[in-house]
Design an enzyme around this catalytic site. Structure first.
Site, PDB file in Angstrom:
ATOM      1  N   HIS A   1       0.850  -1.165  -0.058  1.00  0.00           N
ATOM      2  CA  HIS A   1      -0.069   0.027   0.058  1.00  0.00           C
ATOM      3  C   HIS A   1       0.885   1.243  -0.151  1.00  0.00           C
ATOM      4  CE1 HIS A   1      -4.052   1.829   1.740  1.00  0.00           C
ATOM      5  NE2 HIS A   1      -3.263   2.569   1.083  1.00  0.00           N
TER       6      HIS A   1
ATOM      7  N   ARG B   1       1.619   9.026  -6.386  1.00  0.00           N
ATOM      8  CA  ARG B   1       1.230  10.146  -6.962  1.00  0.00           C
ATOM      9  C   ARG B   1       1.248  10.465  -8.284  1.00  0.00           C
ATOM     10  NH1 ARG B   1      -1.791  10.450  -2.426  1.00  0.00           N
ATOM     11  NH2 ARG B   1      -0.951  11.177  -0.607  1.00  0.00           N
TER      12      ARG B   1
ATOM     13  N   ASN C   1      -5.217   6.045  -6.899  1.00  0.00           N
ATOM     14  CA  ASN C   1      -5.662   7.300  -6.968  1.00  0.00           C
ATOM     15  C   ASN C   1      -4.561   8.444  -7.453  1.00  0.00           C
ATOM     16  OD1 ASN C   1      -3.977   6.864  -4.640  1.00  0.00           O
ATOM     17  ND2 ASN C   1      -5.185   8.341  -3.446  1.00  0.00           N
TER      18      ASN C   1
ATOM     19  N   HIS D   1     -10.720   0.312   1.352  1.00  0.00           N
ATOM     20  CA  HIS D   1     -10.581   1.253   2.382  1.00  0.00           C
ATOM     21  C   HIS D   1     -11.685   1.324   3.160  1.00  0.00           C
ATOM     22  CE1 HIS D   1      -9.216   5.637   3.162  1.00  0.00           C
ATOM     23  NE2 HIS D   1     -10.671   5.606   3.445  1.00  0.00           N
TER      24      HIS D   1
ATOM     25  N   ASP E   1       0.795   2.557   3.850  1.00  0.00           N
ATOM     26  CA  ASP E   1       0.202   3.575   3.415  1.00  0.00           C
ATOM     27  C   ASP E   1       0.982   4.879   3.165  1.00  0.00           C
ATOM     28  OD1 ASP E   1      -2.099   4.863   2.565  1.00  0.00           O
ATOM     29  OD2 ASP E   1      -2.988   5.011   4.336  1.00  0.00           O
TER      30      ASP E   1
ATOM     31  N   HIS F   1       2.877  14.172   0.624  1.00  0.00           N
ATOM     32  CA  HIS F   1       2.251  15.327   0.661  1.00  0.00           C
ATOM     33  C   HIS F   1       3.473  16.465   0.301  1.00  0.00           C
ATOM     34  CE1 HIS F   1      -1.775  13.948   0.319  1.00  0.00           C
ATOM     35  NE2 HIS F   1      -1.666  13.632   1.627  1.00  0.00           N
TER      36      HIS F   1
END
Lengths: 460, 356
Positions: free
Chosen positions: A69, A73, A103, A188, A329, A333
């Site tokens: 996981h 990006r 995603n 999720h 996970d 950012h």
């Protein structure tokens, strides 16, 4: 320079290979991108020509870690991470295989985006990247994505991670359809109507901070729903980042029923609690009046950091195998979306480079045997990958030469600014961890090394 | 790391020795600091009573009010307080500033610091915004003018002041807070101030408007809220108001009905409105406070709001004096602490106040 065909002997390391139940001193020989031999002692005379010999004293050698996981990006959010920076971070963290969540922008809901990610991963030439396809088109939760074509392109499973598959009928169809592909649906678990995208765990700390609370039950109701749908459909269900004591209990019962259900937990949910949101120093959380360190956005993550009771239940579940795998996970950012108020901040912790050191706090405390820790980062993930993970996660002869070298007692201070990842905001900033990845060998190539005599391969 | 027990830091900056830079909530106020604020407020109240109610104390100081939410009372009273102390007060609101162009809170407050602001009073819809600012400002002080559901320290101080003015002491008084506790920064800050002052606080609300830990009673074992262990919780407003010394209804917002927390405002007002009939259950002469703005006819009846027991306008008046005290104590003392601690025995006026 060491290339893929260069033979390497790691001599006299402590070899920990859960796939063979092996934890003892020995020698490990790799060459041609494969494990050639693992034995208590390999004689010099039997070494291939040009073999690099590494002194393994003080090192643990284990299979390369597999992370089910991560968020790389790319494409779409290259200011947060690229596949190149993501795989470098993985190499430093001892990971040799990453499963990339879809995603992205555009989302990985069709074969061309999967192709793109795989091409960028080849160019990055670091560790293995296995793409996860979307469950639904554009992750919108309306219609199934083209799952067969995604599987053909190389997807190892399906997930709308970041969002749940909220519609139970659609989740049922996804699990049923995926049966034909023998791939897992990775959900999720978060009922958005109950969590209301609240920024932290619901409880005394959220009340104290005046923040909306994301209650444990918003995860547990969806875990329960998904388990029943797995029972109904027979489809393989993998539950991402479970974070509550109740979820552990539900998964435990599902496994007792023999259902095709697996689950993962993250290093941060295993080692940190909601107390960290309230304020912390490098020594841990602080009590008493709020300090300026309160509302630290580096602790904002979804699902949120939970209570001590939850973390302890996760650890118990991890030990006894109810939780199959540790997954980071890794959610990097750009700093701009973290340097805002807690409500506004993006959720996510960059976990690849701190995972092992953080988890070793559990091992050093005697709460998690090293071989179990390694199992949950190698063999455990393979239960989810199934056939797509063939040859990985083992030091058995003929396996892919994915090897991680560890120094269990090396102390180091976490500095986000020094991460290879573009995600620099970590709750562990300034924290001293004991246990560090010394080198990472992926497919026979040295992708990270701090070990004398073992040079990292050129990144070409 | 790894699931440690939280540790308590030893020293907190405070107003008494001049080391405090920010006022973010009352949880870190010592009893001595509260006394200092109360005494300074008395002095400021005296200034407010003068014909020419202006003193030069903060001449040459720049105070910015930065409001990301609508406000009448808090913004105007901080502005007035600054002006009466001769500070230059600049009002910035989210509309009409670069905030509208998407400038971040960080860049906005760093810009205000660069312009030379000595102090920023901030109102923000997100809990913790003043803490974020405090972390990121080296020279400029921050006063929390209300952040999300979290805190509103100047309101709690003016409530404390107003009750003390009328009762002398708060210790032992039964103070009832009725209404939307869950979303109320006023309730949260008042809980710190009132329990520290020894009040017997009763929270009263429909269960959907109470935080979970007050519903299940776990707040009593909560190490984080040990000061709150004496707080009582009830769903029944008559029971709550019985023999109360102070009754404080909170504003009930229409959004709570839309969010499914209440069937209708109509039902709420029938069940929980502080009206004359219910107020009769309180001690004779019980005080009625309201942080404003009021929804008359919802949480409070117009008769009570404007009745003899209502201190609502007095609260507003005291709010100016309290805010003068806070500005003075933070900004005038900013050069450093008083030369010796003995100069300011608690209860006496700090020596730096210079009145005309």
């Amino acid at each position: 320079m060491i290339n893929t065909t260069q033979p390497i002997l790691i001599r006299g390391a402590r070899i920990v290979d859960p796939s063979q139940g092996w934890d003892r001193a020995g020698d490990l020989l790799i060459g041609d991108g494969r494990i050639v031999r693992m034995a208590p002692a390999i004689r010099n005379g039997s070494l291939p020509k040009g073999c690099v010999v590494v002194n393994g004293a003080g090192l643990v050698a284990c299979p390369g870690f597999i992370d089910l996981h991560v968020h790389l990006r790319e494409p779409g959010y290259e200011d947060h991470e690229t596949i190149s920076t993501g795989v470098q971070a993985a190499a430093r963290g001892g990971f040799t295989t990453l499963c990339a969540m879809p995603n992205t922008r555009p989302a990985m809901d069709n074969a061309s985006v999967v192709d793109y990610v795989l091409r960028r991963a080849r160019e990055a030439n670091g560790v293995r990247v296995l793409p996860i396809g979307c469950v639904t088109k554009a992750r919108a939760g309306q219609e199934l994505a083209e799952m067969w074509e995604l599987a053909q392109a190389g997807a190892i499973g399906f997930s709308d991670d970041g969002s749940p598959v909220a519609n139970p009928h659609l989740m049922r169809q996804a699990l049923t359809y995926a049966r034909g592909l023998d791939l897992p649906v990775i959900n999720h678990p978060e009922d958005p109507a109950l969590s209301r995208s609240a920024p932290m765990n619901e409880g005394r700390i959220s009340n104290r901070l005046g923040l909306a609370g994301w209650p444990a039950v918003a995860e547990e109701t969806m875990v329960a729903r998904d388990i029943e749908l797995a029972a109904l459909t027979g489809g393989r269900l993998h539950l991402a980042h479970i974070s509550t004591a109740g979820s552990v209990e539900l998964v435990r019962r599902a496994k007792e029923r023999g259902l095709p259900v697996t689950a993962e937990a993250t290093p941060h949910h295993l080692t940190l609690t909601e107390e960290w949101v309230r304020g912390h120093t490098t020594e841990g959380p602080v009590a008493g009046p709020l300090t300026y360190a309160a509302y630290d956005t580096s602790t904002k993550v979804n699902p949120p950091l939970r209570t001590r009771r939850d973390a302890e239940a996760l650890l118990a579940g991890l030990r006894d195998g109810v939780i199959d795998a540790i997954a980071t996970d890794h959610a990097p950012h750009a700093v701009t979306v973290k340097l805002v108020t807690f409500d506004e901040a993006a959720s996510g912790i960059p976990g690849l480079e701190t995972a092992f050191g953080a988890l070793m706090t559990l091992t050093h405390k005697g709460d998690l045997p090293l071989i179990t820790l390694v199992e949950r980062m190698t063999q455990g993930p393979l239960k989810v990958l199934g056939g797509r993970g063939r040859g990985l996660g083992s030091l058995r002869e003929g396996s892919v030469a994915d090897v991680t070298l560890l120094r269990l007692d090396e102390e180091w201070v976490v500095r986000g600014a020094e991460f290879a990842s573009k995600g620099k905001q970590t709750p562990l900033e300034g924290v001293t961890l004991k246990g560090r990845v010394a080198a990472t060998i992926a497919g026979g190539r040295v992708v990270h090394s701090q070990v004398t005599g073992l040079e990292a391969s050129d990144n070409t | 790391m790894a699931i440690q027990t939280p540790t308590t830091p030893m020293h907190h900056p405070n107003l008494v020795d001049g080391t405090r830079r920010h006022i973010l909530d009352l949880d870190d106020f010592s009893p001595e600091e509260i006394e200092l604020v109360m005494a300074t407020t008395d002095a400021m109240g005296e200034v407010l009573g003068r014909e020419i109610k202006k003193v030069p104390t903060l001449r040459g100081k720049v105070i910015v009010t930065l409001f990301y939410e609508a406000s009448t009372r808090t913004r105007v009273s901080f502005e007035e307080a600054g002006k009466l102390l001769s500070a230059d007060v600049i009002n910035v609101s989210s509309s009409g500033s670069s905030v509208e162009k998407g400038e971040s809170l960080l860049n906005t407050v760093r810009t205000l610091q660069a312009t030379g602001a000595d102090l920023i009073v901030v109102r923000h819809p997100h809990s913790g915004a003043p803490y974020f600012m405090a972390r990121n400002l080296e020279r400029t002080s921050v006063i929390n003018g209300g952040d999300g559901w979290h805190a509103h320290p100047s309101q709690a101080l003016l409530d404390l002041y107003t009750i003390r003015q009328h009762r002398g002491s708060i210790s032992g008084a039964k103070v009832v807070i009725v209404g939307d506790i869950l979303h109320s920064r006023v309730a949260r800050s008042n809980l710190w101030g009132l329990t520290a002052a020894g009040a017997h606080v009763v929270l009263c609300a429909p269960p959907t408007l109470l935080p979970q830990e007050f519903l299940d009673g776990s707040y009593r074992e909560d190490p984080d809220s040990s000061g709150l262990a004496s707080v009582e919780v009830t769903f029944n407003v008559e029971e709550a108001i019985q023999d109360a010394d102070v009754v404080m209804p909170l504003r009930l917002q229409l959004e709570r009905q839309q969010a499914g927390l209440l069937p209708t405002l109509r039902e709420y007002s029938k069940m929980y409105q502080v009206d004359e009939r219910r107020l009769k259950l309180a001690r004779p002469g019980a005080l009625v406070l309201h942080p404003g703005p009021m929804n008359e006819g919802i949480e409070i009846s117009p008769q009570v709001a404007h009745g003899a027991q209502s201190l609502i306008e007095e609260q507003v008046h005291n709010g100016v004096a309290v805010r003068m005290a806070l500005l003075y104590l933070l900004v005038a003392n900013k050069e450093g602490p008083p030369s010796t601690a003995q100069d300011t025995p608690s209860g006496e006026l700090p020596r730096r106040i210079r009145f005309l």
